[in-house]
Design an enzyme around this catalytic site. Structure first.
Site, PDB file in Angstrom:
ATOM      1  N   ILE A 113       0.909  -1.144   0.000  1.00  0.00           N
ATOM      2  CA  ILE A 113       0.000   0.000   0.000  1.00  0.00           C
ATOM      3  C   ILE A 113       0.955   1.202   0.000  1.00  0.00           C
ATOM      4  CG2 ILE A 113      -1.817   1.262   1.188  1.00  0.00           C
ATOM      5  CD1 ILE A 113      -2.710  -1.388   2.454  1.00  0.00           C
ATOM      6  N   PRO A 114       1.166   1.810  -1.159  1.00  0.00           N
ATOM      7  CA  PRO A 114       2.312   2.704  -1.363  1.00  0.00           C
ATOM      8  C   PRO A 114       2.161   4.111  -0.794  1.00  0.00           C
ATOM      9  CG  PRO A 114       1.043   2.551  -3.370  1.00  0.00           C
ATOM     10  CD  PRO A 114       0.402   1.605  -2.392  1.00  0.00           C
ATOM     11  N   CYS A 115       2.253   4.237   0.512  1.00  0.00           N
ATOM     12  CA  CYS A 115       2.165   5.554   1.145  1.00  0.00           C
ATOM     13  C   CYS A 115       3.343   6.445   0.774  1.00  0.00           C
ATOM     14  CB  CYS A 115       2.016   5.423   2.659  1.00  0.00           C
ATOM     15  SG  CYS A 115       3.200   4.334   3.436  1.00  0.00           S
ATOM     16  N   HIS A 116       4.439   5.845   0.308  1.00  0.00           N
ATOM     17  CA  HIS A 116       5.587   6.647  -0.121  1.00  0.00           C
ATOM     18  C   HIS A 116       5.266   7.451  -1.378  1.00  0.00           C
ATOM     19  CE1 HIS A 116       6.001   2.812  -2.280  1.00  0.00           C
ATOM     20  NE2 HIS A 116       6.614   3.514  -3.225  1.00  0.00           N
TER      21      HIS A 116
END
Length: 177
Positions: free
Chosen positions: A132-135
């Protein structure tokens, strides 16, 4: 019962968490909110979901785009899940702002507006980092801020994904945005 496993990434150790079937957590070992969805009695055990996740991580850190997602279980509120679902839609190498996510949630719920700060809180509590690409979530002005794993890792992840780094800036510690 919950289970954990470890993965050595180029950016440092990663701990994986599972309920036995799904991935419930993926944290850099020194990140903020580390293991926040895990019971203290989680057992070390290799599971199929850990094997799949490690394969996903090998592909990702090899500079490729994984063509599958391990089975995920988001242990969070309905609001956080709505934010995390949007993050799952951000393409590899692209970014989205906290404000854009807030606007999308507001529209989906028939609201005039939604707090970008509330979105930021949900993003920062993402317990399944990388997948889950919060970056890929950035400040409105392109600032690379708010990554629980550390801004240095956020920069390295975006570079790995070949994101256009010219449009970003890293705020100095203690500066207001």
């Amino acid at each position: 019962m919950q289970y954990i496993s470890h993965y050595d990434s180029p950016l440092g150790g990663i701990t994986l968490g599972s309920d036995g079937e799904s991935l419930i957590g993926l944290w850099f070992d020194d990140q903020k909110y580390f293991a926040d969805t895990l019971d203290k009695q989680a057992l070390v055990k290799e599971l199929l979901v850990f094997e799949e996740t490690k394969r996903w991580l090998d592909i990702y850190f090899g500079g490729e785009i994984p063509d599958f997602t391990p089975k995920l279980l988001m242990k969070c509120s309905k609001f956080r899940k709505s934010v995390w679902d949007i993050m799952l839609q951000i393409p590899h190498g692209h970014t989205m702002t906290y404000g854009q996510i807030a606007a999308k949630i507001a529209k989906e719920n028939g609201l005039d507006k939604m707090s970008a700060q509330a979105v930021g809180n949900a993003v920062s509590h993402n317990s399944i980092s990388l997948i889950i690409p919060c970056h890929r979530v950035v400040g409105t002005n392109g600032s690379l801020t708010g990554y629980a794993g550390g801004i240095d890792k956020k920069v390295q992840l975006l570079k790995l994904e070949k994101a256009n780094m010219e449009s970003f800036f890293i705020p100095k510690k203690g500066s207001a945005l």
